[in-house]
Design a protein around this motif. Structure first.
Motif, PDB file in Angstrom:
ATOM      1  N   ARG A 157      19.345  -3.715 -13.585  1.00 46.43           N
ATOM      2  CA  ARG A 157      19.878  -3.439 -14.917  1.00 46.43           C
ATOM      3  C   ARG A 157      19.571  -4.619 -15.842  1.00 46.43           C
ATOM      4  O   ARG A 157      19.851  -5.773 -15.523  1.00 46.43           O
ATOM      5  CB  ARG A 157      21.383  -3.195 -14.841  1.00 46.43           C
ATOM      6  N   ALA A 158      18.991  -4.295 -17.005  1.00 45.31           N
ATOM      7  CA  ALA A 158      18.698  -5.320 -18.004  1.00 45.31           C
ATOM      8  C   ALA A 158      19.856  -5.432 -18.988  1.00 45.31           C
ATOM      9  O   ALA A 158      20.504  -4.430 -19.302  1.00 45.31           O
ATOM     10  CB  ALA A 158      17.417  -4.976 -18.751  1.00 45.31           C
ATOM     11  N   PRO A 159      20.146  -6.628 -19.490  1.00 44.72           N
ATOM     12  CA  PRO A 159      21.215  -6.785 -20.478  1.00 44.72           C
ATOM     13  C   PRO A 159      20.943  -5.933 -21.713  1.00 44.72           C
ATOM     14  O   PRO A 159      19.820  -5.879 -22.213  1.00 44.72           O
ATOM     15  CB  PRO A 159      21.161  -8.285 -20.821  1.00 44.72           C
ATOM     16  N   GLY A 160      21.963  -5.233 -22.173  1.00 48.01           N
ATOM     17  CA  GLY A 160      21.799  -4.416 -23.363  1.00 48.01           C
ATOM     18  C   GLY A 160      21.101  -3.100 -23.123  1.00 48.01           C
ATOM     19  O   GLY A 160      20.822  -2.358 -24.073  1.00 48.01           O
ATOM     20  N   GLY A 161      20.780  -2.815 -21.869  1.00 49.25           N
ATOM     21  CA  GLY A 161      20.135  -1.548 -21.567  1.00 49.25           C
ATOM     22  C   GLY A 161      18.664  -1.471 -21.925  1.00 49.25           C
ATOM     23  O   GLY A 161      18.089  -0.376 -21.964  1.00 49.25           O
ATOM     24  N   GLY A 162      18.030  -2.602 -22.193  1.00 49.50           N
ATOM     25  CA  GLY A 162      16.607  -2.606 -22.526  1.00 49.50           C
ATOM     26  C   GLY A 162      15.738  -2.438 -21.293  1.00 49.50           C
ATOM     27  O   GLY A 162      16.234  -2.262 -20.180  1.00 49.50           O
ATOM     28  N   PRO A 163      14.408  -2.490 -21.481  1.00 42.94           N
ATOM     29  CA  PRO A 163      13.504  -2.369 -20.335  1.00 42.94           C
ATOM     30  C   PRO A 163      13.652  -3.552 -19.384  1.00 42.94           C
ATOM     31  O   PRO A 163      13.651  -4.705 -19.811  1.00 42.94           O
ATOM     32  CB  PRO A 163      12.111  -2.338 -20.975  1.00 42.94           C
ATOM     33  N   THR A 164      13.796  -3.264 -18.119  1.00 47.38           N
ATOM     34  CA  THR A 164      14.003  -4.323 -17.130  1.00 47.38           C
ATOM     35  C   THR A 164      12.685  -4.979 -16.760  1.00 47.38           C
ATOM     36  O   THR A 164      11.601  -4.375 -16.849  1.00 47.38           O
ATOM     37  CB  THR A 164      14.672  -3.755 -15.866  1.00 47.38           C
ATOM     38  N   LEU A 165      12.795  -6.230 -16.333  1.00 43.42           N
ATOM     39  CA  LEU A 165      11.622  -6.947 -15.820  1.00 43.42           C
ATOM     40  C   LEU A 165      11.547  -6.905 -14.295  1.00 43.42           C
ATOM     41  O   LEU A 165      10.507  -7.262 -13.727  1.00 43.42           O
ATOM     42  CB  LEU A 165      11.656  -8.419 -16.255  1.00 43.42           C
ATOM     43  N   TYR A 166      12.617  -6.466 -13.629  1.00 49.20           N
ATOM     44  CA  TYR A 166      12.713  -6.629 -12.186  1.00 49.20           C
ATOM     45  C   TYR A 166      13.126  -5.333 -11.490  1.00 49.20           C
ATOM     46  O   TYR A 166      13.953  -4.574 -11.999  1.00 49.20           O
ATOM     47  CB  TYR A 166      13.724  -7.734 -11.845  1.00 49.20           C
ATOM     48  N   TYR A 167      12.554  -5.143 -10.310  1.00 45.71           N
ATOM     49  CA  TYR A 167      12.861  -3.985  -9.467  1.00 45.71           C
ATOM     50  C   TYR A 167      13.072  -4.486  -8.036  1.00 45.71           C
ATOM     51  O   TYR A 167      12.394  -5.423  -7.591  1.00 45.71           O
ATOM     52  CB  TYR A 167      11.710  -2.980  -9.458  1.00 45.71           C
TER      53      TYR A 167
END
Length: 430
Positions: A157-167
C-alpha cells in the motif's frame, strides 16, 4: 660685498621630502579577515598541513558495492583523510577465486565470497560489514501488475493511495512460472511432454490483456553465477525454496554419499531456472535503470540500494518518483552483507574509516544502504526516515519474515559449479 650684506643672505636649508605610504588595495583589506578566519579554522581542525600530506592510492577489487566508493562525495571525504581508492570492478566470486596479488582491499557483496577470501589469507586481516542490503527483483509496472493478476505478487500500500513502488513476491508461486510447468491462459500440452505450449510466457499469464504484448518467457535476468554474489545468492534462494524451505546440505548428515546425491539432484532441478535465460556480466542495475531497461529485460536481479539510490536521485532531479520502475521483494527474502576486507597495512586505514567515520555512514544512507550503527538494534530506521524526508515511498516490512539461509560454503560451491560449469580458481603468485 660688505660683511653686513653677506649676513643678510640666508644660508641654504636642506629639506626632506615626505614619502606617502602606499595603502593596501581595498580588496586585499576586505579579504584579510576571511583568510584569517580560514587559517584559524584549519588550525582548530588540525588540517593546516593537509595540502602537503601524502595521498595514498589503494588498489581495490570490488563488486556492485563499488558504487559507494565511486560516489563523488565519498571520494571527497576519503581524500580529506589522504586516501584515494583505485577500483577494479569484478563480481564477488570472481574476486574470491582470482589472484589478489598487489591488492590492498577487496569488497565482496556477500559472505560466501568473503569467507573464501579470508580462508586464503596468511596474515591477520581487518574487515568490517558496514551495511546490509536485500536482494530484490527490479521490474516495470505492467509486468508487476501481470504478476498480481497471476496471483504470485501482492502490491504494498502506497501512502495516499497512489501508485506503489513495491510488491511482495511469493517465490514458490513465482518459481512455478519459471520451471516450465505452469499452464498459462489458453494453453494446452500439444507435444505430450508435460509442458503446455505457450506456458510461462508473459502473454500466457495475461500480459497482453493490458494492451501490450510480450510472447517471451517469464525469466529473471541474472549476472553470472560463477562471478557474482547476487547470482549466487539468488541461486541459494531458489535452492532453499525448491528444497521446501530447508537449507540444502542439512539433510542426510550421517550419510555423506546420500547427502551429496541430494545436493546434485537439487542443483539439476534449479539449473533450468537460471540457464534458460543465459548468464550475463555483473551490471544488471545499469541495464535495468537505463532508458532501454524494459526492452533489455522485463525482470532483473539487483540490490535494493541500487533502486533506492535511483529513486532518490530521480526525485532530486525531477521532484517526483519514478513510478514506471518497481521492486519485487521475494518471500522468503534474502539479505546480503557486503564485507570490506583489508589485505595490507595500507588497506587497514580504509577499514578503520568505514568503522568509525560518521560522515561516510551518513553518505551510505543517502545512497540507499541500510547502515549498521554501533549501539543500535535496527539498520532501517535512519534509511526509512531519509526516504520519507525526500518524498520516496518507504518499503513496508513483509508480514511473512521467512528468511532464506545460504547453504554451507562447500555445498553452495558445488551447486554453483554444477549450474554454471565454472572454471577452476586462480592461485595467488608467491
Amino acid at each position: 660685498m660688505s660683511h653686513s650684506a653677506r649676513a643678510a643672505i640666508e644660508e641654504p636649508r636642506l629639506s626632506t621630502r615626505q614619502v606617502r605610504r602606499r595603502r593596501a588595495p581595498r580588496h586585499v583589506v576586505v579579504a584579510l579577515p576571511i583568510a584569517l578566519a580560514g587559517l584559524i579554522a584549519l588550525l582548530i581542525s588540525g588540517n593546516t598541513l593537509r595540502p602537503f600530506e601524502r595521498i595514498i592510492t589503494l588498489e581495490a577489487r570490488m563488486a556492485s558495492k563499488s558504487d559507494f566508493f565511486k560516489d563523488p562525495e565519498v571520494r571527497r571525504l576519503l581524500l580529506g583523510h589522504g586516501i584515494r581508492v583505485d577500483i577494479r570492478r569484478l563480481g564477488s566470486r570472481g574476486i574470491a577465486t582470482q589472484s589478489l596479488t598487489g591488492t590492498d582491499v577487496v569488497f565482496p557483496s556477500g559472505q560466501p565470497a568473503a569467507k573464501i577470501i579470508l580462508d586464503r589469507q596468511d596474515r591477520s586481516v581487518r574487515s568490517v560489514r558496514p551495511f546490509v542490503t536485500p536482494l530484490v527483483l527490479g521490474t516495470f509496472r505492467d509486468y508487476a501488475d501481470t504478476l498480481v493478476k497471476a496471483r504470485v505478487a501482492t502490491p504494498q500500500r502506497a501512502p495516499g493511495g497512489g501508485p506503489t513502488l513495491y510488491y511482495d513476491l511469493d517465490m514458490p508461486a513465482f518459481m512455478g512460472l519459471l520451471d516450465g510447468t505452469h499452464a498459462g491462459r489458453g494453453t494446452a500440452d500439444q507435444d505430450g511432454d508435460g509442458h503446455a505450449e505457450g506456458a510461462d510466457t508473459w502473454n500466457g499469464i495475461g500480459f497482453d490483456t493490458r494492451g501490450r504484448s510480450n510472447s517471451g518467457r517469464v525469466l529473471v535476468r541474472t549476472s553470472n553465477v560463477c562471478e557474482s554474489n547476487a547470482a549466487g545468492t539468488y541461486l541459494s534462494l531458489l535452492a532453499f525454496v525448491a528444497n521446501r524451505n530447508t537449507t540444502p546440505g542439512t539433510e542426510h548428515v550421517n550419510d555423506p554419499r546420500l547427502a551429496q546425491d541430494a545436493v546434485t539432484d537439487l542443483a539439476a532441478r534449479i539449473k533450468p531456472l537460471i540457464s534458460l535465460q543465459g548468464m550475463w556480466a555483473d551490471e544488471q542495475a545499469d541495464s535495468y535503470l537505463s532508458d532501454l531497461g524494459e526492452s533489455i529485460a522485463p525482470i532483473s536481479l539487483i540490490y535494493e540500494h541500487q533502486y533506492l539510490a535511483h529513486q532518490i536521485a530521480h526525485h532530486d532531479r525531477t521532484g517526483r518518483q519514478d513510478t514506471d520502475r518497481v521492486l519485487l521483494y521475494p518471500t522468503p527474502y534474502a539479505l546480503t552483507e557486503p564485507q570490506l576486507i583489508s589485505l595490507t597495512d595500507r588497506g587497514d586505514r580504509l577499514v578503520q574509516l568505514m568503522q568509525e567515520d560518521e560522515e561516510l555512514r551518513e553518505r551510505a544512507i543517502e545512497l540507499g544502504f541500510r547502515v549498521r550503527f554501533s549501539g543500535e538494534d535496527g539498520t532501517s530506521e535512519r534509511l526509512n526516515a531519509y526516504l520519507g524526508d525526500h518524498g520516496i515511498q518507504v518499503p513496508a516490512a513483509n508480514p511473512d519474515q521467512s528468511k532464506s539461509y545460504e547453504p554451507g560454503l562447500e555445498v553452495l560451491e558445488r551447486i554453483i559449479d554444477y549450474v554454471g560449469t565454472c572454471p577452476p580458481p586462480v592461485q595467488d603468485t608467491p
